[in-house]
Design a protein around this motif. Structure first.
Motif, PDB file in Angstrom:
ATOM      1  N   VAL A  14       0.829  -1.198   0.000  1.00  0.00           N
ATOM      2  CA  VAL A  14       0.000   0.000   0.000  1.00  0.00           C
ATOM      3  C   VAL A  14       0.869   1.256   0.000  1.00  0.00           C
ATOM      4  O   VAL A  14       1.880   1.342   0.698  1.00  0.00           O
ATOM      5  CB  VAL A  14      -0.968  -0.009   1.204  1.00  0.00           C
ATOM      6  N   LYS A  15       0.515   2.207  -0.836  1.00  0.00           N
ATOM      7  CA  LYS A  15       1.218   3.479  -0.953  1.00  0.00           C
ATOM      8  C   LYS A  15       0.186   4.600  -1.016  1.00  0.00           C
ATOM      9  O   LYS A  15      -1.018   4.357  -1.102  1.00  0.00           O
ATOM     10  CB  LYS A  15       2.088   3.500  -2.205  1.00  0.00           C
ATOM     11  N   VAL A  16       0.684   5.853  -1.031  1.00  0.00           N
ATOM     12  CA  VAL A  16      -0.221   7.006  -1.069  1.00  0.00           C
ATOM     13  C   VAL A  16      -1.067   6.974  -2.329  1.00  0.00           C
ATOM     14  O   VAL A  16      -2.278   7.220  -2.297  1.00  0.00           O
ATOM     15  CB  VAL A  16       0.586   8.327  -0.997  1.00  0.00           C
ATOM     16  N   ASP A  17      -0.426   6.638  -3.461  1.00  0.00           N
ATOM     17  CA  ASP A  17      -1.152   6.722  -4.730  1.00  0.00           C
ATOM     18  C   ASP A  17      -2.072   5.536  -4.987  1.00  0.00           C
ATOM     19  O   ASP A  17      -2.889   5.565  -5.907  1.00  0.00           O
ATOM     20  CB  ASP A  17      -0.168   6.871  -5.896  1.00  0.00           C
ATOM     21  N   ASN A  18      -1.952   4.459  -4.204  1.00  0.00           N
ATOM     22  CA  ASN A  18      -2.836   3.311  -4.455  1.00  0.00           C
ATOM     23  C   ASN A  18      -3.670   2.936  -3.234  1.00  0.00           C
ATOM     24  O   ASN A  18      -4.300   1.870  -3.206  1.00  0.00           O
ATOM     25  CB  ASN A  18      -2.016   2.101  -4.905  1.00  0.00           C
ATOM     26  N   ALA A  19      -3.663   3.797  -2.194  1.00  0.00           N
ATOM     27  CA  ALA A  19      -4.321   3.451  -0.929  1.00  0.00           C
ATOM     28  C   ALA A  19      -5.803   3.170  -1.130  1.00  0.00           C
ATOM     29  O   ALA A  19      -6.338   2.184  -0.605  1.00  0.00           O
ATOM     30  CB  ALA A  19      -4.114   4.563   0.096  1.00  0.00           C
ATOM     31  N   SER A  20      -6.497   4.002  -1.879  1.00  0.00           N
ATOM     32  CA  SER A  20      -7.938   3.816  -2.044  1.00  0.00           C
ATOM     33  C   SER A  20      -8.254   2.486  -2.697  1.00  0.00           C
ATOM     34  O   SER A  20      -9.165   1.750  -2.278  1.00  0.00           O
ATOM     35  CB  SER A  20      -8.526   4.965  -2.875  1.00  0.00           C
ATOM     36  N   ASP A  21      -7.483   2.175  -3.737  1.00  0.00           N
ATOM     37  CA  ASP A  21      -7.714   0.899  -4.444  1.00  0.00           C
ATOM     38  C   ASP A  21      -7.391  -0.287  -3.541  1.00  0.00           C
ATOM     39  O   ASP A  21      -8.139  -1.270  -3.493  1.00  0.00           O
ATOM     40  CB  ASP A  21      -6.846   0.864  -5.707  1.00  0.00           C
ATOM     41  N   ILE A  23      -7.413  -0.421  -0.242  1.00  0.00           N
ATOM     42  CA  ILE A  23      -8.401  -0.541   0.827  1.00  0.00           C
ATOM     43  C   ILE A  23      -9.680  -1.194   0.306  1.00  0.00           C
ATOM     44  O   ILE A  23     -10.292  -2.041   0.988  1.00  0.00           O
ATOM     45  CB  ILE A  23      -8.695   0.837   1.454  1.00  0.00           C
ATOM     46  N   ALA A  24     -10.085  -0.828  -0.918  1.00  0.00           N
ATOM     47  CA  ALA A  24     -11.274  -1.452  -1.510  1.00  0.00           C
ATOM     48  C   ALA A  24     -11.063  -2.957  -1.695  1.00  0.00           C
ATOM     49  O   ALA A  24     -11.964  -3.774  -1.429  1.00  0.00           O
ATOM     50  CB  ALA A  24     -11.595  -0.785  -2.842  1.00  0.00           C
ATOM     51  N   ARG A  25      -9.865  -3.366  -2.136  1.00  0.00           N
ATOM     52  CA  ARG A  25      -9.587  -4.797  -2.338  1.00  0.00           C
ATOM     53  C   ARG A  25      -9.500  -5.537  -0.998  1.00  0.00           C
ATOM     54  O   ARG A  25      -9.952  -6.676  -0.872  1.00  0.00           O
ATOM     55  CB  ARG A  25      -8.300  -4.962  -3.131  1.00  0.00           C
ATOM     56  N   LEU A  26      -8.927  -4.858   0.016  1.00  0.00           N
ATOM     57  CA  LEU A  26      -8.880  -5.480   1.346  1.00  0.00           C
ATOM     58  C   LEU A  26     -10.292  -5.696   1.889  1.00  0.00           C
ATOM     59  O   LEU A  26     -10.580  -6.719   2.509  1.00  0.00           O
ATOM     60  CB  LEU A  26      -8.079  -4.586   2.305  1.00  0.00           C
ATOM     61  N   ARG A  27     -11.152  -4.705   1.628  1.00  0.00           N
ATOM     62  CA  ARG A  27     -12.535  -4.822   2.108  1.00  0.00           C
ATOM     63  C   ARG A  27     -13.224  -6.014   1.421  1.00  0.00           C
ATOM     64  O   ARG A  27     -13.970  -6.779   2.068  1.00  0.00           O
ATOM     65  CB  ARG A  27     -13.294  -3.533   1.852  1.00  0.00           C
ATOM     66  N   TYR A  66     -10.241   1.630  10.077  1.00  0.00           N
ATOM     67  CA  TYR A  66     -10.978   1.398  11.319  1.00  0.00           C
ATOM     68  C   TYR A  66     -12.403   0.925  11.028  1.00  0.00           C
ATOM     69  O   TYR A  66     -12.941   0.058  11.735  1.00  0.00           O
ATOM     70  CB  TYR A  66     -11.012   2.686  12.154  1.00  0.00           C
ATOM     71  N   ASP A  67     -13.010   1.495   9.996  1.00  0.00           N
ATOM     72  CA  ASP A  67     -14.343   1.019   9.609  1.00  0.00           C
ATOM     73  C   ASP A  67     -14.307  -0.452   9.189  1.00  0.00           C
ATOM     74  O   ASP A  67     -15.214  -1.238   9.512  1.00  0.00           O
ATOM     75  CB  ASP A  67     -14.888   1.866   8.451  1.00  0.00           C
ATOM     76  N   LEU A  68     -13.234  -0.825   8.465  1.00  0.00           N
ATOM     77  CA  LEU A  68     -13.103  -2.216   8.030  1.00  0.00           C
ATOM     78  C   LEU A  68     -12.901  -3.142   9.232  1.00  0.00           C
ATOM     79  O   LEU A  68     -13.478  -4.236   9.305  1.00  0.00           O
ATOM     80  CB  LEU A  68     -11.936  -2.322   7.048  1.00  0.00           C
TER      81      LEU A  68
END
Length: 893
Positions: A14-21, A23-27, A66-68
């Motif tokens: 995980v990095k700054v530029d891919n964090a959103s993606d 986190i979605a895959r982890l979810r 934290y939500d996850l």
């Protein structure tokens, strides 16, 4: 059991530029894997990732994690949901996304199952607000406190770190920010800021208007104007004082008087209890504004009578948009700001009746007044109204006039000013007030009110008033009664009874207040003794020009001010020596009998700001004469104690400076020729304000050392610079540290030492910021007790101010304002510390420090006053051998 390798690899990459993606895959992976052991391991890995995000200040990403985690820990879901909420709120505020934070706060308020989230969010916002406040960041601080106010649903049960209500913080911070925005001409930004905070202040939306005069509006076809008196030049008032002429610090009013007019505006909106009128999409504000005064005032609940919010810039203003306006078909404007105050009423409102009585003003238009005016105002209206007009009493709500008649004040009288700027001392035109006087006297004579007496002696009581109180009034009254004076209480008399009393008087003594303005009705030749405090920015010219329009003559006798920081300089209470009152009365009697003038005349007003005269003539007495001064040991041995105040002779007692003159063999005076003027001003004030035991212990030993201290102009400038340096690098930081404003204290204390008053120009912005920073928590010292006022404005501070104020004034308004900023910054900081830390240790430490300062002023040698070379330390600088001192219970690291 380990989570899947894919899950672990995602966390590692995980990095700054891919964090959103990521986190979605982890979810998605967490939702698909239902095996309890792996879900527990996932949670632990996610906790580590969230900790890492928080450490990198990626709070939004941490909130998502934290939500996850909350979905993976059903038994502990509330805990992780609360952590997510706090992180999300911190993230939005940290990135300045306050609109989104406002939406989130509204969602929490609407969620009936979120009380714990609300408490966590409230704690988070309070911590953030306090952190911004300590870092002197008013804008994010305001938004954090505003959001906390919204999240809590008001003030109930919540205070900030330093004990203030949230609404108080929001109001104070918005004032600071709006002032800054208006100074920069950023009106749209000011309106936007107001929109986010107006629910806290309870005001409506603001709209921007260009400020115009009635004459400008008429020239553009937006009003009809009739000139009653043309523009004209008037004579300057001749001021007289019982003591030697002081150097006044107010700005003399203009002698070019604007035209007096009668104007009619169609479809105008006006606000009772204010001077604001809106017509033709413009703000008509020439009733109290002056083009030389580009001051900004934010009217935000400061005036108890105020019914609207307005903020004024140099040529534009923001005014609250009226709601539910009262409709009035036609009216003549006799309402406005300070209309209930008798002095303002008579100077600014009563003269308008001359225009409304003019045949060119149509019959039948009602006079409109504020509903809070006392009965005396209605009595005056009845006397002045020659047209039997109806009177409409306006409630405190906006009014929409079909036709509004207006007349101006006789002269500009700007009261919308910021602290630190010279007071504008209005000069009133005699022609207008002579006409008002004659009309009232004619009406009084027609009713048989005037007795015909011309010999009464009156002492005007001010016992019923708490502001500008003459504290020893009873003592003065007892001294005057045997001289034939009657004590009268204007508040118990009708207006016509007051007119008769003053018209029958030959001699009047009274506090320079609204009641004394009735001296306008005295007969020509009547003598007035106006008692007043020490404040030299008082409107002496205004009083003189108004009272003497009827032919009376006024002599001012200044007493001793009783300092009350936070109270307007005009309204502080004071005492006057009864012996001086009796002596001044005798001199006025002699003046009447022989024509020999009493007192001293001062410089006449003109159109330029008064500057303090250069003290060079007084200081340029030869060094040989000053250096030749010697202490008489026999006389010194006879000085066993020091008294406060001036005395007629040595047999009546000696103050510190009278003792200096005495031991040097000079004539009796509290301004000995052998002593340094700056040291004399310093010691005179310090000694008079110390208790007797401290005066004898601390000041008496200095008396012989002051003999022979008079030196060159350069030496005096350096001494004054030492005092200014002490005030801003020692006095202010001491109170700032007590108030836990350590960063601001260090910023001032660590600045280079001042070698000349002019060097203060480089400090102006620092001191202005310091004052604003200290004022955030407590904008008015009136909220604090006598203890904090006495501490912050103690004898040491007052002595320093007495020694430097003339030099600051002579250096120009910007440097004078910096001096005021330093003075009030210390007072605000003491107010902030009040109740949280003992004030007395700091006050005592500063008193010891100021005695050390006096020692350095005395010892400063004439020979060391050469200009230092570039990069060379100033050999006479305080900082060269005496670094700034820390005075606080906690030592500075």
């Amino acid at each position: 059991m380990r989570p899947t390798q894919t899950f672990i690899d995602l966390i590692r990459t995980v990095k700054v530029d891919n964090a959103s993606d990521v986190i979605a895959r982890l979810r998605a992976l967490a939702a698909a894997d239902r095996e309890p052991g792996r879900r527990g391991a996932m949670r632990r890995h996610l906790e580590t990732l969230a900790f890492r995000f928080e450490g990198d200040d990626r709070l939004g990403d941490a909130a998502e994690i934290y939500d996850l985690i909350a979905t993976l820990a059903p038994g502990d879901q509330a805990r992780w949901t609360r952590k997510a909420g706090a992180a999300r709120l911190r993230d939005l505020c940290a990135r300045g996304r306050f609109d989104e934070a406002e939406t989130y706060v509204a969602q929490l308020r609407a969620d009936g199952d979120a009380p714990a989230l609300i408490q966590d969010g409230l704690a988070t916002l309070l911590r953030l607000g306090w952190a911004h406040e300590c870092r002197n960041q008013p804008e994010p601080c305001l938004h954090c406190y505003r959001l906390a106010y919204d999240l809590n649903g008001g003030d109930a049960g919540v205070t900030t770190e330093d004990g203030d209500r949230l609404s108080t913080k929001v109001k104070n911070l918005r004032r600071l920010l709006l002032d800054t925005l208006l100074e920069d001409g950023r009106f749209e930004a000011a309106i936007a800021l107001h929109e986010t905070t107006r629910h806290v202040t309870g005001s409506g939306p603001l709209e921007a208007y260009d400020i115009v005069s009635v004459q400008d509006l008429a020239a553009a076809g937006g009003a009809r104007s009739i000139t009653m008196l043309p523009e004209r030049r008037i004579a300057a008032p001749e001021l007289r004082f019982w003591e030697k002429p002081p150097a006044l610090r107010s700005e003399p009013g203009s002698l070019d008087i604007p035209a007096q007019y009668l104007a009619f505006l169609d479809d105008a909106r006006a606000y009772p209890r204010s001077n604001v009128v809106i017509a033709g999409g413009k703000l008509v504000y020439d009733l109290a504004a002056h083009p030389r005064r580009p001051d900004i005032l934010l009217q935000d609940g400061l005036n108890p009578d105020q019914i609207m919010t307005a903020a004024f810039g140099a040529d534009r203003a923001l005014v609250e948009v009226p709601e539910d306006a009262l409709a009035v078909e036609a009216g003549l404007m006799m309402f406005g700001l300070q209309s209930r105050n008798y002095g303002h009423w008579f100077c600014e409102f009563v003269p308008r009746m001359l225009a409304y009585n003019d045949p060119r003003c149509p019959d039948g238009i009602p006079l409109c007044i504020d509903d809070h005016m006392p009965g005396s105002h209605a009595e005056i209206l009845g006397l002045l109204d020659t047209r039997d007009r109806p009177v409409i009493t306006l409630p405190p709500k906006p009014v929409a006039f079909g036709l509004l008649g207006m007349a101006p004040v006789p002269a500009f009288f700007p009261f919308d000013m910021k602290p630190g700027r010279p007071f504008y001392d209005t000069v009133w035109p005699a022609d207008v007030f002579a006409a008002v006087r004659q009309l009232i006297l004619d009406r009084a004579a027609a009713r048989g009110i005037l007795s015909g007496r011309t010999d009464r002696r009156l002492f005007i009581s001010r016992k019923a008033f708490s502001q500008r109180a003459l504290v020893n009034e009873a003592e003065i009254a007892e001294r005057l009664r045997p001289l034939g004076f009657d004590v009268i209480y204007p508040e118990t008399m009708s207006f016509l009874e007051q007119v008769e009393a003053f018209h029958s008087a030959a001699l009047v003594v009274g506090s320079s207040s609204s009641a004394l303005s009735n001296a306008l009705f005295c007969r020509p030749g009547c003598r007035i003794l106006g008692l007043i405090h020490e404040e030299l920015s008082f409107n002496f010219r205004g009083y003189t020009s108004f009272i003497e329009a009827g032919g009376a003559r006024i002599l001012f006798l200044r007493g001793r001010t009783l300092p009350r920081p936070g109270v307007h300089a005009f309204h502080v209470s004071y005492t006057v020596d009864p012996g001086q009152v009796v002596a001044a009365v005798a001199a006025l009697e002699t003046e009447t009998a022989t024509g020999a003038p009493a007192g001293f005349a001062v410089q006449a007003a003109d159109d330029r700001p008064i500057r303090v005269p250069d003290r060079e003539p007084a200081r340029s007495r030869t060094a040989a004469k000053a250096g030749a001064a010697r202490v008489d040991p026999d006389r010194l041995a006879r000085v066993g104690t020091l008294a406060a105040g001036r005395h007629k002779g040595a047999q009546a007692g000696l103050c510190a400076l009278e003792a200096v003159a005495y031991v040097a063999g000079e004539p009796h005076s509290d301004q000995p020729a052998c002593a340094s003027p700056s040291l004399a001003a310093f010691i005179r004030t310090l000694s008079d304000r110390l208790p007797q035991d401290a005066r004898d212990a601390l000041i008496l030993p200095l008396v012989p050392r002051l003999v022979g201290t008079r030196g060159s102009e350069a030496l005096e400038r350096r001494r004054v610079a030492l005092v200014v340096d002490w005030l801003v690098r020692t006095h202010v930081p001491a109170w700032f540290r007590l108030a836990k404003l350590n960063v601001e204290a260090d910023e001032l204390a660590d600045r280079p030492a001042l070698a000349d008053v002019a060097d203060l120009a480089a400090w102006c912005d620092h001191l202005k910021r310091a004052r604003k920073r200290a004022a955030v928590a407590n904008p008015t010292l009136r909220q604090t007790g006598a203890g904090v006022r006495a501490a912050a404005w103690d004898a040491a501070h007052q002595a320093a101010w007495a020694a430097i104020r003339d030099d600051l004034d002579a250096a120009g308004p910007r440097i004078l304002a910096a001096g005021w900023d330093a003075a009030y910054a210390a007072a605000y900081a003491a107010a902030r510390a009040w109740g949280k830390a003992p004030l007395e240790p700091t006050r005592r430490a500063l008193q010891d420090s100021v005695l050390a300062l006096v020692e350095r002023m005395i010892e400063l040698p004439e020979a060391d006053l050469r200009e230092p070379e570039a990069g060379e330390a100033d050999p006479s600088s305080d900082a060269a051998t005496h670094p700034p001192v820390c005075y606080d219970a906690e030592a500075r690291a």
